[in-house]
Scaffold this motif. Structure first.
Motif, PDB file in Angstrom:
ATOM      1  N   GLY A 109     -44.704 -23.726  16.782  1.00 34.40           N
ATOM      2  CA  GLY A 109     -43.146 -22.970  17.018  1.00 34.40           C
ATOM      3  C   GLY A 109     -42.877 -23.720  15.554  1.00 34.40           C
ATOM      4  N   ASN A 110     -42.756 -24.473  15.216  1.00 36.13           N
ATOM      5  CA  ASN A 110     -42.258 -25.131  13.986  1.00 36.13           C
ATOM      6  C   ASN A 110     -42.805 -23.983  12.615  1.00 36.13           C
ATOM      7  OD1 ASN A 110     -41.030 -27.674  15.637  1.00 36.13           O
ATOM      8  ND2 ASN A 110     -42.630 -28.649  14.747  1.00 36.13           N
ATOM      9  N   ILE A 111     -43.422 -24.079  12.959  1.00 38.89           N
ATOM     10  CA  ILE A 111     -43.903 -22.969  11.396  1.00 38.89           C
ATOM     11  C   ILE A 111     -43.267 -21.400  11.500  1.00 38.89           C
ATOM     12  CG2 ILE A 111     -46.070 -21.698  10.289  1.00 38.89           C
ATOM     13  CD1 ILE A 111     -47.664 -24.221  10.878  1.00 38.89           C
ATOM     14  N   LEU A 112     -43.166 -21.121  13.060  1.00 37.24           N
ATOM     15  CA  LEU A 112     -42.498 -19.682  13.027  1.00 37.24           C
ATOM     16  C   LEU A 112     -40.995 -19.989  13.104  1.00 37.24           C
ATOM     17  CD1 LEU A 112     -45.139 -18.297  16.087  1.00 37.24           C
ATOM     18  CD2 LEU A 112     -44.941 -17.792  13.974  1.00 37.24           C
ATOM     19  N   MET A 113     -40.660 -20.826  13.017  1.00 39.20           N
ATOM     20  CA  MET A 113     -39.605 -20.574  12.858  1.00 39.20           C
ATOM     21  C   MET A 113     -38.982 -21.043  11.746  1.00 39.20           C
ATOM     22  SD  MET A 113     -37.768 -21.054  15.950  1.00 39.20           S
ATOM     23  CE  MET A 113     -35.818 -21.973  15.788  1.00 39.20           C
ATOM     24  N   GLU A 114     -39.912 -21.885  10.678  1.00 40.99           N
ATOM     25  CA  GLU A 114     -39.493 -21.517   9.509  1.00 40.99           C
ATOM     26  C   GLU A 114     -39.512 -20.549   8.764  1.00 40.99           C
ATOM     27  OE1 GLU A 114     -38.509 -24.238   7.327  1.00 40.99           O
ATOM     28  OE2 GLU A 114     -38.818 -25.726   8.485  1.00 40.99           O
ATOM     29  N   ASN A 115     -40.975 -19.677   9.263  1.00 41.24           N
ATOM     30  CA  ASN A 115     -40.660 -18.607   8.822  1.00 41.24           C
ATOM     31  C   ASN A 115     -39.676 -17.692   9.384  1.00 41.24           C
ATOM     32  OD1 ASN A 115     -42.634 -18.744   7.315  1.00 41.24           O
ATOM     33  ND2 ASN A 115     -44.372 -18.636   8.544  1.00 41.24           N
ATOM     34  N   LYS A 116     -38.754 -17.497  10.049  1.00 45.00           N
ATOM     35  CA  LYS A 116     -37.713 -16.963  10.661  1.00 45.00           C
ATOM     36  C   LYS A 116     -38.130 -16.481  11.540  1.00 45.00           C
ATOM     37  CE  LYS A 116     -34.821 -18.828   8.396  1.00 45.00           C
ATOM     38  NZ  LYS A 116     -33.280 -19.924   8.967  1.00 45.00           N
ATOM     39  N   LYS A 117     -39.641 -15.874  12.641  1.00 44.66           N
ATOM     40  CA  LYS A 117     -39.867 -15.961  13.615  1.00 44.66           C
ATOM     41  C   LYS A 117     -39.380 -16.107  14.866  1.00 44.66           C
ATOM     42  CE  LYS A 117     -43.848 -14.266  10.417  1.00 44.66           C
ATOM     43  NZ  LYS A 117     -45.292 -13.862  10.533  1.00 44.66           N
ATOM     44  N   CYS A 118     -38.906 -15.666  14.961  1.00 46.17           N
ATOM     45  CA  CYS A 118     -37.641 -16.528  16.318  1.00 46.17           C
ATOM     46  C   CYS A 118     -38.886 -15.524  17.356  1.00 46.17           C
ATOM     47  CB  CYS A 118     -36.414 -16.400  16.527  1.00 46.17           C
ATOM     48  SG  CYS A 118     -35.173 -17.004  14.664  1.00 46.17           S
ATOM     49  N   LYS A 119     -39.016 -14.577  18.134  1.00 42.98           N
ATOM     50  CA  LYS A 119     -39.882 -14.493  19.081  1.00 42.98           C
ATOM     51  C   LYS A 119     -40.968 -15.316  19.536  1.00 42.98           C
ATOM     52  CE  LYS A 119     -40.290  -9.924  21.477  1.00 42.98           C
ATOM     53  NZ  LYS A 119     -40.455  -8.516  21.659  1.00 42.98           N
ATOM     54  N   GLU A 120     -41.925 -14.707  18.582  1.00 46.03           N
ATOM     55  CA  GLU A 120     -42.869 -15.510  17.915  1.00 46.03           C
ATOM     56  C   GLU A 120     -42.837 -17.156  18.353  1.00 46.03           C
ATOM     57  OE1 GLU A 120     -42.177 -13.387  15.882  1.00 46.03           O
ATOM     58  OE2 GLU A 120     -43.218 -11.576  15.781  1.00 46.03           O
ATOM     59  N   ALA A 121     -41.494 -18.003  18.022  1.00 41.77           N
ATOM     60  CA  ALA A 121     -41.463 -19.102  19.039  1.00 41.77           C
ATOM     61  C   ALA A 121     -41.264 -19.093  19.693  1.00 41.77           C
ATOM     62  CB  ALA A 121     -40.957 -20.131  16.977  1.00 41.77           C
ATOM     63  N   VAL A 122     -40.639 -18.584  20.323  1.00 44.33           N
ATOM     64  CA  VAL A 122     -40.225 -19.152  22.319  1.00 44.33           C
ATOM     65  C   VAL A 122     -41.635 -18.844  22.764  1.00 44.33           C
ATOM     66  CG1 VAL A 122     -39.409 -17.631  23.481  1.00 44.33           C
ATOM     67  CG2 VAL A 122     -37.959 -17.879  21.734  1.00 44.33           C
ATOM     68  N   GLU A 123     -42.553 -17.995  22.346  1.00 41.52           N
ATOM     69  CA  GLU A 123     -43.939 -17.554  22.903  1.00 41.52           C
ATOM     70  C   GLU A 123     -44.797 -19.061  22.743  1.00 41.52           C
ATOM     71  OE1 GLU A 123     -44.315 -15.509  25.351  1.00 41.52           O
ATOM     72  OE2 GLU A 123     -42.154 -14.600  24.871  1.00 41.52           O
ATOM     73  N   ALA A 124     -44.798 -20.226  21.192  1.00 44.03           N
ATOM     74  CA  ALA A 124     -45.346 -20.648  20.695  1.00 44.03           C
ATOM     75  C   ALA A 124     -44.962 -22.269  22.544  1.00 44.03           C
ATOM     76  CB  ALA A 124     -45.631 -20.999  19.578  1.00 44.03           C
ATOM     77  N   LEU A 142     -37.674 -24.942  22.112  1.00 44.17           N
ATOM     78  CA  LEU A 142     -37.092 -23.324  22.467  1.00 44.17           C
ATOM     79  C   LEU A 142     -36.039 -22.989  22.964  1.00 44.17           C
ATOM     80  CD1 LEU A 142     -38.517 -21.028  24.174  1.00 44.17           C
ATOM     81  CD2 LEU A 142     -38.552 -23.287  26.276  1.00 44.17           C
ATOM     82  N   ALA A 143     -34.826 -23.665  23.128  1.00 47.96           N
ATOM     83  CA  ALA A 143     -33.580 -23.381  22.926  1.00 47.96           C
ATOM     84  C   ALA A 143     -33.702 -22.703  21.989  1.00 47.96           C
ATOM     85  CB  ALA A 143     -32.897 -24.338  24.062  1.00 47.96           C
ATOM     86  N   CYS A 148     -31.882 -18.407  18.298  1.00 52.29           N
ATOM     87  CA  CYS A 148     -32.225 -17.660  17.199  1.00 52.29           C
ATOM     88  C   CYS A 148     -32.884 -15.674  17.694  1.00 52.29           C
ATOM     89  CB  CYS A 148     -33.058 -17.972  16.358  1.00 52.29           C
ATOM     90  SG  CYS A 148     -33.721 -17.457  15.350  1.00 52.29           S
ATOM     91  N   ALA A 149     -33.681 -15.816  18.923  1.00 50.45           N
ATOM     92  CA  ALA A 149     -34.237 -14.607  18.891  1.00 50.45           C
ATOM     93  C   ALA A 149     -33.334 -14.257  18.900  1.00 50.45           C
ATOM     94  CB  ALA A 149     -35.500 -14.864  19.604  1.00 50.45           C
ATOM     95  N   GLU A 150     -32.162 -13.936  20.227  1.00 47.14           N
ATOM     96  CA  GLU A 150     -31.494 -13.280  20.532  1.00 47.14           C
ATOM     97  C   GLU A 150     -30.332 -13.058  19.188  1.00 47.14           C
ATOM     98  OE1 GLU A 150     -30.137 -10.863  23.687  1.00 47.14           O
ATOM     99  OE2 GLU A 150     -31.463 -12.989  23.753  1.00 47.14           O
ATOM    100  N   GLN A 151     -29.985 -13.309  18.526  1.00 45.28           N
ATOM    101  CA  GLN A 151     -29.754 -13.112  17.400  1.00 45.28           C
ATOM    102  C   GLN A 151     -29.818 -12.310  16.706  1.00 45.28           C
ATOM    103  OE1 GLN A 151     -29.064 -17.158  15.384  1.00 45.28           O
ATOM    104  NE2 GLN A 151     -27.076 -17.282  16.503  1.00 45.28           N
ATOM    105  N   GLN A 152     -30.920 -11.835  16.069  1.00 45.17           N
ATOM    106  CA  GLN A 152     -32.320 -11.506  15.619  1.00 45.17           C
ATOM    107  C   GLN A 152     -32.198  -9.832  15.792  1.00 45.17           C
ATOM    108  OE1 GLN A 152     -36.166 -13.445  14.934  1.00 45.17           O
ATOM    109  NE2 GLN A 152     -34.980 -13.908  13.287  1.00 45.17           N
TER     110      GLN A 152
END
Length: 266
Positions: A109-124, A142-143, A148-152
Motif C-alpha cells: 500500500g505504501n509503494i502504491l501511494m508513492e506511485n499515486k495509485k491510490c485506488k490500488e493502495a486502498v485495496e492493499a 487506508l483513510a 486520495c482515491a476520491e480526489q483522483q
C-alpha cells in the motif's frame, strides 16, 4: 519377504530424514543471508550489498518469506518501486502467517501511494487489515488512500468533462466550417444558376431577349437617293387626294349638262 519390506521402509525413512536435514540446512543458510542483509542495511545503508544477500537467501530457499520480504523492502528504500512491489507481492503469496501477510500488504500500500495509485493502495491496506485489524497505522493509511482515491476520481471526472467540452467545441467548429462551406457552395451554385439564367435571356449579341422582343421594330434607314417608307406613304396619299379632286370636278361638269324633268312623259 518381511525382511525386504523392512529394508524398503528403512530406506524411505533414511531418505526422508536426509531430505529434512537438507531443508533445515537450506533454511538455516537462507536465514543467515537474510540476517547479513539486514545488518548491511541497518549499519551501512548498503542497499546493493544487502540486495545480494537477500538474493542468496532466496536462492537457497525460494519460499523464504523473510528473504523475499526484506528484498522488497530494500528496493522500496532505494526507490525502485516497481521491483519492490513485485517482491512484496511474492512475499504476500508465500507468507504462511497473518503477521507476514499483513506486513507485505501494508508495504505494498505504501509503494502504491508513492506511485499515486491510490485506488490500488486502498485495496492493499484493506488486505493488510484483514490479517491484522488492530494496526492503527494501516487504518490511518487506508483513510488517506481513500481520500486520495476520491480526489483522483473527481479530477478524472473534471478532466473527462473538460475533454468532452473540448471535443464538442472542436465538433461545433467543424460543423460551423462545414455550414460555411455549404453556404459558400450554395451561393456559388446560385450565382452560377443566376448567371446561366441571365445568359439564357440574352441573344447571340449579348442583348436581353425580353428587351429585344418588347422593342418596336426599327424602321430601316433609307439609303442615300432612296425614299423612305413614310415619304412614299405621303406621296401616295397626296396622289389619292388629287385624283379625288379631279373626279369630283368631272362629276360636277357632267351634272351641269343634264336637264331636270318637271313632268313625266305619258
Amino acid at each position: 519377504m518381511n525382511k525386504s519390506i523392512f529394508i524398503l521402509v528403512l530406506m524411505i525413512a533414511s531418505f526422508s530424514f536426509a531430505q529434512e536435514k537438507e531443508d533445515v540446512k537450506a533454511i538455516r543458510k537462507a536465514n543467515n543471508y537474510v540476517y547479513e542483509g539486514n545488518t548491511l542495511l541497518a549499519d551501512k545503508d548498503d542497499f546493493v550489498s544487502a540486495e545480494m544477500e537477500y538474493r542468496k537467501a532466496i536462492s537457497e530457499q525460494p519460499t523464504t518469506t523473510a528473504g523475499i520480504y526484506n528484498l522488497g523492502n530494500s528496493y522500496y528504500k532505494s526507490k525502485n518501486y516497481e521491483e519492490a512491489l513485485y517482491r512484496l507481492e511474492q512475499a504476500a503469496k508465500t507468507a504462511t502467517s497473518k503477521d507476514e501477510k499483513h506486513k507485505a500488504f501494508h508495504n505494498m500500500g505504501n509503494i502504491l501511494m508513492e506511485n499515486k495509485k491510490c485506488k490500488e493502495a486502498v485495496e492493499a491496506y484493506k488486505s493488510a487489515l484483514r490479517n491484522d485489524p488492530t494496526d492503527d497505522e494501516t487504518r490511518y493509511n487506508l483513510a488517506l488512500a481513500k481520500e486520495c482515491a476520491e480526489q483522483q476520481k473527481d479530477q478524472n471526472k473534471d478532466d473527462q468533462n473538460k475533454d468532452d467540452k473540448e471535443d464538442k467545441k472542436d465538433q461545433d467548429k467543424k460543423d460551423d466550417n462545414k455550414d460555411k462551406g455549404d453556404n459558400k457552395e450554395d451561393n456559388k451554385d446560385k450565382g452560377d444558376q443566376d448567371k446561366k439564367e441571365g445568359d439564357d435571356k440574352k441573344d447571340d449579341q449579348g442583348q436581353p431577349k425580353d428587351e429585344k422582343d418588347n422593342k418596336e421594330p426599327q424602321q430601316p434607314k433609307p439609303q442615300p437617293g432612296q425614299l423612305s417608307p413614310q415619304q412614299i406613304k405621303n406621296i401616295l396619299e397626296a396622289m389619292n387626294n388629287q385624283e379625288q379632286k379631279v373626279q369630283e370636278k368631272i362629276n360636277a361638269e357632267k351634272q351641269k349638262g343634264v336637264k331636270v324633268k318637271t313632268e313625266k312623259d305619258w
